[in-house]
Design a protein around this motif. Structure first.
Motif, PDB file in Angstrom:
ATOM      1  N   GLN A  56       0.843  -1.203   0.000  1.00 49.10           N
ATOM      2  CA  GLN A  56       0.000   0.000   0.000  1.00 49.10           C
ATOM      3  C   GLN A  56       0.878   1.253   0.000  1.00 49.10           C
ATOM      4  O   GLN A  56       0.597   2.214  -0.719  1.00 49.10           O
ATOM      5  CB  GLN A  56      -0.931  -0.002   1.219  1.00 49.10           C
ATOM      6  CG  GLN A  56      -1.945   1.105   1.219  1.00 49.10           C
ATOM      7  CD  GLN A  56      -2.959   0.976   0.095  1.00 49.10           C
ATOM      8  OE1 GLN A  56      -3.288  -0.121  -0.350  1.00 49.10           O
ATOM      9  NE2 GLN A  56      -3.441   2.100  -0.376  1.00 49.10           N
ATOM     10  N   ALA A  57       1.946   1.230   0.778  1.00 51.02           N
ATOM     11  CA  ALA A  57       2.865   2.376   0.827  1.00 51.02           C
ATOM     12  C   ALA A  57       3.514   2.598  -0.541  1.00 51.02           C
ATOM     13  O   ALA A  57       3.609   3.730  -1.023  1.00 51.02           O
ATOM     14  CB  ALA A  57       3.926   2.145   1.900  1.00 51.02           C
ATOM     15  N   LEU A  58       3.945   1.514  -1.185  1.00 52.79           N
ATOM     16  CA  LEU A  58       4.581   1.645  -2.504  1.00 52.79           C
ATOM     17  C   LEU A  58       3.590   2.073  -3.579  1.00 52.79           C
ATOM     18  O   LEU A  58       3.965   2.743  -4.542  1.00 52.79           O
ATOM     19  CB  LEU A  58       5.266   0.346  -2.901  1.00 52.79           C
ATOM     20  CG  LEU A  58       6.696   0.221  -2.397  1.00 52.79           C
ATOM     21  CD1 LEU A  58       7.285  -1.131  -2.751  1.00 52.79           C
ATOM     22  CD2 LEU A  58       7.574   1.332  -2.936  1.00 52.79           C
ATOM     23  N   LYS A  59       2.355   1.716  -3.405  1.00 50.19           N
ATOM     24  CA  LYS A  59       1.326   2.182  -4.349  1.00 50.19           C
ATOM     25  C   LYS A  59       1.251   3.710  -4.308  1.00 50.19           C
ATOM     26  O   LYS A  59       1.188   4.364  -5.351  1.00 50.19           O
ATOM     27  CB  LYS A  59      -0.024   1.551  -3.980  1.00 50.19           C
ATOM     28  CG  LYS A  59      -1.134   1.862  -4.932  1.00 50.19           C
ATOM     29  CD  LYS A  59      -2.408   1.132  -4.514  1.00 50.19           C
ATOM     30  CE  LYS A  59      -3.558   1.482  -5.426  1.00 50.19           C
ATOM     31  NZ  LYS A  59      -4.809   0.823  -5.021  1.00 50.19           N
ATOM     32  N   LEU A  60       1.299   4.265  -3.109  1.00 51.67           N
ATOM     33  CA  LEU A  60       1.312   5.722  -2.954  1.00 51.67           C
ATOM     34  C   LEU A  60       2.569   6.313  -3.591  1.00 51.67           C
ATOM     35  O   LEU A  60       2.501   7.293  -4.333  1.00 51.67           O
ATOM     36  CB  LEU A  60       1.252   6.098  -1.472  1.00 51.67           C
ATOM     37  CG  LEU A  60       1.485   7.576  -1.149  1.00 51.67           C
ATOM     38  CD1 LEU A  60       0.309   8.421  -1.619  1.00 51.67           C
ATOM     39  CD2 LEU A  60       1.736   7.762   0.335  1.00 51.67           C
ATOM     40  N   VAL A  61       3.722   5.716  -3.320  1.00 56.60           N
ATOM     41  CA  VAL A  61       4.994   6.213  -3.851  1.00 56.60           C
ATOM     42  C   VAL A  61       4.980   6.216  -5.371  1.00 56.60           C
ATOM     43  O   VAL A  61       5.333   7.216  -6.008  1.00 56.60           O
ATOM     44  CB  VAL A  61       6.170   5.363  -3.314  1.00 56.60           C
ATOM     45  CG1 VAL A  61       7.463   5.717  -4.028  1.00 56.60           C
ATOM     46  CG2 VAL A  61       6.316   5.544  -1.812  1.00 56.60           C
ATOM     47  N   MET A  62       4.563   5.098  -5.972  1.00 53.99           N
ATOM     48  CA  MET A  62       4.560   4.999  -7.436  1.00 53.99           C
ATOM     49  C   MET A  62       3.601   6.007  -8.070  1.00 53.99           C
ATOM     50  O   MET A  62       3.866   6.496  -9.165  1.00 53.99           O
ATOM     51  CB  MET A  62       4.215   3.574  -7.875  1.00 53.99           C
ATOM     52  CG  MET A  62       5.285   2.541  -7.523  1.00 53.99           C
ATOM     53  SD  MET A  62       6.933   2.903  -8.171  1.00 53.99           S
ATOM     54  CE  MET A  62       6.632   2.752  -9.934  1.00 53.99           C
ATOM     55  N   SER A  63       2.530   6.343  -7.385  1.00 51.94           N
ATOM     56  CA  SER A  63       1.594   7.329  -7.932  1.00 51.94           C
ATOM     57  C   SER A  63       2.201   8.733  -7.960  1.00 51.94           C
ATOM     58  O   SER A  63       1.736   9.595  -8.691  1.00 51.94           O
ATOM     59  CB  SER A  63       0.286   7.328  -7.136  1.00 51.94           C
ATOM     60  OG  SER A  63       0.467   7.916  -5.860  1.00 51.94           O
ATOM     61  N   HIS A  64       3.243   8.959  -7.156  1.00 51.34           N
ATOM     62  CA  HIS A  64       3.898  10.266  -7.114  1.00 51.34           C
ATOM     63  C   HIS A  64       5.188  10.324  -7.924  1.00 51.34           C
ATOM     64  O   HIS A  64       5.749  11.404  -8.102  1.00 51.34           O
ATOM     65  CB  HIS A  64       4.202  10.655  -5.660  1.00 51.34           C
ATOM     66  CG  HIS A  64       2.990  11.097  -4.912  1.00 51.34           C
ATOM     67  ND1 HIS A  64       2.130  10.217  -4.295  1.00 51.34           N
ATOM     68  CD2 HIS A  64       2.480  12.329  -4.696  1.00 51.34           C
ATOM     69  CE1 HIS A  64       1.158  10.886  -3.727  1.00 51.34           C
ATOM     70  NE2 HIS A  64       1.330  12.164  -3.955  1.00 51.34           N
TER      71      HIS A  64
END
Length: 124
Positions: A56-64
């Motif tokens: 979930q954290a990496l999903k946020l990172v990749m979106s940015h």
């Protein structure tokens, strides 16, 4: 004419005397507290298994991230218990580059990037 030549020679000699050799001083690399091997220290960083929270954290990172590369895999994860949890995540993209990031997860389950993605491994 001799005076001009002598004056030029003296000027050049004095100019050369004022120059010092500049030595390059290497800045010592500071070991990241994330990579420090003092395990089980309260409030310290610990190696962590990959969990759904990490994804979930990496999903946020990749979106940015401004990249066309996709997430290829997670290399390593460290966590730190604070008023919530800090995750230090090292990951590989489909272009074979390695990046690292620190993401904070609050006690309410909200994620925030606390250190933006940077190229290279966490521990160098």
């Amino acid at each position: 004419m001799k005076k001009i030549i002598a004056l030029t020679f003296v000027t050049l000699a004095l100019a050369g005397c004022g120059q010092k050799e500049v030595k390059k001083v290497e800045t010592p690399k500071v070991k990241s507290p994330i990579c420090d091997s003092t395990a089980n220290m309260p409030g310290g960083w610990q190696a962590t298994e990959v969990t759904p929270d990490i994804h979930q954290a990496l999903k946020l990172v990749m979106s940015h991230m401004d990249t066309s590369s996709k997430l290829a895999g997670i290399v390593s994860v460290h966590s730190q218990v604070v008023n919530g949890i800090n995750y230090a995540i090292e990951y590989r993209l489909s272009d074979n580059t390695v990046w690292h990031v620190i993401v904070y997860r609050s006690l309410k389950g909200e994620y925030a990037i606390s250190q933006p993605p940077q190229p290279g491994p966490i521990c160098q």
